[in-house]
Scaffold this motif. Structure first.
Motif, PDB file in Angstrom:
ATOM      1  N   VAL A 192       0.848  -1.194   0.000  1.00 42.79           N
ATOM      2  CA  VAL A 192       0.000   0.000   0.000  1.00 42.79           C
ATOM      3  C   VAL A 192       0.881   1.240   0.000  1.00 42.79           C
ATOM      4  O   VAL A 192       1.814   1.331   0.787  1.00 42.79           O
ATOM      5  N   SER A 193       0.595   2.183  -0.880  1.00 41.73           N
ATOM      6  CA  SER A 193       1.348   3.425  -0.817  1.00 41.73           C
ATOM      7  C   SER A 193       0.395   4.585  -0.538  1.00 41.73           C
ATOM      8  O   SER A 193      -0.793   4.514  -0.819  1.00 41.73           O
ATOM      9  N   TYR A 194       0.944   5.630   0.094  1.00 46.75           N
ATOM     10  CA  TYR A 194       0.118   6.799   0.413  1.00 46.75           C
ATOM     11  C   TYR A 194       0.830   8.043  -0.098  1.00 46.75           C
ATOM     12  O   TYR A 194       2.054   8.061  -0.209  1.00 46.75           O
ATOM     13  N   GLU A 249       0.057  13.173   3.413  1.00 40.98           N
ATOM     14  CA  GLU A 249      -1.165  12.489   3.838  1.00 40.98           C
ATOM     15  C   GLU A 249      -1.468  12.863   5.285  1.00 40.98           C
ATOM     16  O   GLU A 249      -0.563  13.034   6.103  1.00 40.98           O
ATOM     17  N   SER A 257      -4.458  11.376   6.990  1.00 36.63           N
ATOM     18  CA  SER A 257      -5.167  10.296   7.676  1.00 36.63           C
ATOM     19  C   SER A 257      -4.790   8.967   7.038  1.00 36.63           C
ATOM     20  O   SER A 257      -4.915   8.791   5.831  1.00 36.63           O
ATOM     21  N   ARG A 278      -5.987   5.990   8.178  1.00 39.70           N
ATOM     22  CA  ARG A 278      -6.857   4.941   8.708  1.00 39.70           C
ATOM     23  C   ARG A 278      -7.267   3.949   7.639  1.00 39.70           C
ATOM     24  O   ARG A 278      -7.131   2.734   7.821  1.00 39.70           O
ATOM     25  N   SER A 279      -7.763   4.443   6.508  1.00 43.42           N
ATOM     26  CA  SER A 279      -8.241   3.488   5.502  1.00 43.42           C
ATOM     27  C   SER A 279      -7.072   2.726   4.873  1.00 43.42           C
ATOM     28  O   SER A 279      -7.198   1.546   4.570  1.00 43.42           O
ATOM     29  N   ALA A 280      -5.911   3.397   4.712  1.00 37.23           N
ATOM     30  CA  ALA A 280      -4.741   2.705   4.170  1.00 37.23           C
ATOM     31  C   ALA A 280      -4.280   1.603   5.129  1.00 37.23           C
ATOM     32  O   ALA A 280      -3.880   0.515   4.698  1.00 37.23           O
ATOM     33  N   GLU A 316      -6.209  -0.034   7.334  1.00 34.92           N
ATOM     34  CA  GLU A 316      -7.173  -1.144   7.262  1.00 34.92           C
ATOM     35  C   GLU A 316      -6.900  -1.999   6.022  1.00 34.92           C
ATOM     36  O   GLU A 316      -7.006  -3.209   6.049  1.00 34.92           O
ATOM     37  N   ARG A 317      -6.541  -1.319   4.954  1.00 34.78           N
ATOM     38  CA  ARG A 317      -6.232  -2.034   3.715  1.00 34.78           C
ATOM     39  C   ARG A 317      -4.988  -2.916   3.892  1.00 34.78           C
ATOM     40  O   ARG A 317      -4.971  -4.086   3.520  1.00 34.78           O
ATOM     41  N   ARG A 362      -5.760  -6.055   5.946  1.00 38.07           N
ATOM     42  CA  ARG A 362      -6.992  -6.795   5.655  1.00 38.07           C
ATOM     43  C   ARG A 362      -6.800  -8.306   5.545  1.00 38.07           C
ATOM     44  O   ARG A 362      -7.693  -9.060   5.871  1.00 38.07           O
ATOM     45  N   GLN A 366      -1.574   6.351  14.511  1.00 39.47           N
ATOM     46  CA  GLN A 366      -2.915   5.960  14.073  1.00 39.47           C
ATOM     47  C   GLN A 366      -3.069   4.447  14.081  1.00 39.47           C
ATOM     48  O   GLN A 366      -4.129   3.933  14.417  1.00 39.47           O
ATOM     49  N   PHE A 418      -9.743   3.214   0.897  1.00 43.78           N
ATOM     50  CA  PHE A 418      -9.555   1.788   1.112  1.00 43.78           C
ATOM     51  C   PHE A 418      -9.155   1.114  -0.200  1.00 43.78           C
ATOM     52  O   PHE A 418      -8.338   0.200  -0.216  1.00 43.78           O
ATOM     53  N   ASN A 457      -3.421   5.660  -2.403  1.00 42.66           N
ATOM     54  CA  ASN A 457      -2.479   6.630  -2.952  1.00 42.66           C
ATOM     55  C   ASN A 457      -3.185   7.823  -3.587  1.00 42.66           C
ATOM     56  O   ASN A 457      -2.574   8.847  -3.825  1.00 42.66           O
ATOM     57  N   ARG A 501      -6.197   9.077  -2.348  1.00 41.66           N
ATOM     58  CA  ARG A 501      -7.229   9.552  -1.440  1.00 41.66           C
ATOM     59  C   ARG A 501      -7.474  11.058  -1.543  1.00 41.66           C
ATOM     60  O   ARG A 501      -8.613  11.490  -1.700  1.00 41.66           O
TER      61      ARG A 501
END
Lengths: 420, 294
Positions: A214-216, A220, A222, A224-226, A228-229, A232, A253, B264, B268, B270
């Motif tokens: 997963v990359s953000y 960034e 928040s 949270r959703s990353a 959870e991903r 999972r 977080q 979700f 990347n 969001r």
């Protein structure tokens, strides 16, 4: 008729103005012309460090360390009996800031060599500009694998090992801890992307399973959703690969959500200041036993001397990457001395001569000794604060990767994974 | 298990995260749209005003070691004071030159604020002197931290309070009149100084609450914390339509919840969602969700 009388006057006045302008230019030229003459005694060296933006935490430390190296070199007589003049520019938080900063260094200050940039994305952005202007660029902390393969006419070096080494070490450490499955959550920039890539490749090659990668985005707010991903498919461990302070938000977080699997850390968050902040909010117990990897510091005499001198001058232990900053400046000074002139191509060609074997070993704060040896026509081999500093054909250094552990709220270095 | 099944299983949780995100965005967006309506300029320094509020809280809570119940109200007052001071020395002389000049100057003010904080607090990260709590089960399938719950409650109470103020008090009516037509309001005898003062009290007060809620909820303060939120705040305010503050709150809900659901699948991208939604909505309903006029 009237025109006839007016015209000569205008011509006259114009030509007089032109004459005066010319005179002014000549005079100005004379004044300016003396400036390079005066500057003959000092050699400008660029320091391209992040003073603002996500990595700005490191910038001021880099500046003071670079100044320490420059002061030591100058106190020992300086290269070619001239002194170095450190010119610092802010590489900022975005590639375009870094590129305009290096252009200022090259075009306005006329530097033949630059120490920097600190972050991978900034270094990748400025490297082509340095190469095109025949200016040597030595990054003290960029780890991206992109620098290895860059078409840079050999003007780009680094005193910090490539991510390729640390990625393999992280994978080995994960297997050593009996983790069979892992997820990665990493920032989308060239440092974290290439480290995550190296880790994923090495972990899979050794039989591990990577469940989520997963990359953000940078900046960034928040995770949270990353998170959870990433969590999972219930991996054994989640490896966070942030750039710096984004890691704190990510880790906090994760703990808030009860995801306590971020237990394998890379070098970018090996920072006691970060751990102190996490201990303050999470308590010591939550962090106990977390392990990580970092490009290892040698226990050589040179490294110890560096640590002592840093401590003495700044009243604190050396912070991450500063040893690499010191070395980047020191090899530039040695290369100028060995080359006999302070131009980019000359420094580039001399760097491996003074930093790699064979030759008599010189270390931290031994500029006078190096100068003597070079004067006698002997070869030298710089072994610095961050390691042996031996550049390969890509301008990369090879270093063993160290392992650290968080114990009782403190970062403890526990072992080493040898290079290769 | 497929990603979609996981998403459906996590849906209540992701919705709850969306509400947490929306509460901070809402506090920012309501204040921002309020300033926009009265002064007719897009305040680029609003995110940094939130950061300033959070850092005033840090000064009182950590620097002066006051309990949070004292430190945070003081921080709100200090932020309002700072905003009034900035308006007096900085925006007021520029106000007659039009909204474009104000907009650009507010971008400059954003830099000044951020770097002033850096000057005093340094680059490093800070956190309030509060306990850390893990998420607790609030509803079946929904875990949230007490901090997030308190932050959401605060956001709700403060924005409802603002709506009540605007709807039912004499001052609120006056401000709404000024927002509708500033010139007409002045012709009717309202003083510009009075309008300016109360607009900043409300706008900066909301920004301060937003910044503090963010700092409490994330357990982290850093100079870029507010600036990073500016884009979704813009999006939320414009999305809701700029006619009424409740539109901004609705916009914040859409953006906040949308971001967490979208995140979700595509972590990347969001933040890009705010822009996509904005572009789509401006094409479909240029006046915003609640906008009456275009």
């Amino acid at each position: 008729m009237l025109n006839d009388t007016v015209n000569p006057a205008i011509t006259y006045s114009l030509s007089r103005r032109r004459f005066l302008k010319g005179l002014g230019l000549v005079a100005g030229g004379l004044v300016l012309g003396t400036l390079p003459g005066m500057a003959q005694s000092t050699i400008p060296i660029g320091g391209l460090y992040p003073l603002t933006g996500a990595a700005a935490l490191f910038g001021p430390k880099f500046v003071q360390t670079a100044q320490l190296a420059v002061d030591q070199v100058n106190a020992a007589g300086g290269p070619l009996d001239r002194s170095l003049n450190l010119v610092v520019k802010d590489s900022g938080s975005a590639p375009q800031q870094a590129t305009s900063a290096i252009q200022e260094l090259i075009n306005l200050s006329g530097v033949p060599a630059v120490s920097g940039a600190a972050t991978s994305f900034a270094t990748v952005a400025v490297a082509p500009i340095a190469a095109a202007n025949e200016v040597v660029l030595i990054s003290p902390s960029a780890a991206t694998t992109e620098l290895t393969t860059l078409d840079d006419h050999d003007f780009v070096f680094r005193t910090f090992p490539s991510n390729a080494l640390q990625g393999v070490a992280l994978a080995k450490l994960a297997l050593q801890e009996k983790f069979k499955t892992l997820s990665v959550i990493h920032r989308n920039d060239s440092f974290a992307n290439t480290l995550a890539g190296a880790l994923v490749k090495a972990f899979q090659a050794r039989g591990g399973t990577v469940l989520e990668d997963v990359s953000y985005p940078p900046n960034e707010t928040s995770f949270r959703s990353a998170l959870e991903r990433a969590n999972r498919s219930n991996p054994d461990v989640i490896v966070p690969i942030p750039l710096a302070e984004d890691g704190l938000l990510l880790i906090k977080q994760a703990f808030q959500l009860g995801i306590e699997k971020l237990r394998l850390w890379p070098s970018s968050i090996k920072n006691q200041e970060f751990v102190d902040d996490l201990v303050k909010t999470l308590g010591k117990g939550a962090l106990e036993g977390i392990e990580g990897t970092f490009p290892s510091m040698p226990q050589s005499l040179s490294a110890k001397r560096y640590a002592a001198q840093y401590q003495q001058r700044f009243g604190e232990a050396p912070t991450p990457f500063t040893a690499n900053v010191y070395d980047s400046l020191f090899v530039i000074a040695l290369a100028i001395q060995a080359a006999g002139k302070a131009t980019g191509p000359a420094i580039r060609d001399a760097l491996r001569t003074i930093a790699n074997p064979p030759g008599q070993v010189v270390g931290v704060d031994e500029f006078a000794k190096a100068k003597d040896l070079l004067g006698q026509g002997k070869a030298i081999n710089y072994s610095g604060a961050s390691g042996p500093v031996d550049f390969d054909e890509h301008g990369d250094v090879l270093a063993p990767v160290g392992i650290y552990e968080i114990h009782d709220g403190k970062i403890v270095e526990t072992g080493k994974i040898p290079a290769n | 298990m497929s990603l979609w099944n996981d998403f459906v299983g996590q849906l209540p949780q992701l919705l709850a995260y969306g509400l947490v995100t929306a509460s901070v965005l809402g506090l920012g967006a309501v204040g921002w749209s309020f300033l926009y309506r009265i002064f007719n300029f897009a305040n680029f320094a609003h995110g940094d005003l939130m950061t300033l509020g959070a850092y005033w809280g840090l000064l009182f809570n950590v620097g002066w070691r006051l309990p949070w119940s004292l430190a945070f109200p003081l921080a709100i007052v200090a932020t309002i004071g700072s905003a009034l001071f900035i308006d007096r020395v900085f925006y007021r002389p520029l106000r007659r030159r039009g909204s474009a000049v104000l907009l650009i100057s507010s971008a400059g003010m954003a830099l000044v604020l951020r770097n002033t904080l850096r000057l005093f607090w340094g680059q490093s990260v800070h956190s309030y002197d509060l306990g850390f709590h893990q998420a607790i089960l609030v509803l079946p399938g929904v875990r949230l931290t007490p901090e997030a719950l308190i932050g959401m409650a605060f956001a709700l109470v403060v924005t409802l309070g603002l709506f009540g103020l605007l709807q039912y008090t004499r001052m609120g009516k006056a401000l709404r009149a000024a927002a509708d037509d500033l010139d007409l309001a002045r012709v009717c005898g309202m003083s510009l100084t009075w309008i300016t003062r109360w607009t900043w009290v409300l706008g900066a007060g909301l920004a301060a609450v937003g910044g503090i809620v963010l700092g409490v909820e994330q357990h982290l303060l850093y100079p870029l914390m507010g600036w990073n939120l500016l884009l979704p705040i813009f999006a939320a305010a414009v999305l809701g339509g700029l006619d009424h503050p409740s539109g901004a709150l609705l916009g914040a809900l859409v953006i906040g919840v949308g971001e967490e659901l979208f995140g979700f699948f595509f972590p990347n991208y969001r933040p890009a969602l705010a822009l996509v939604v904005l572009i789509g909505l401006l094409l479909w309903r240029p006046a915003g969700l609640l906008g009456g006029r275009s």
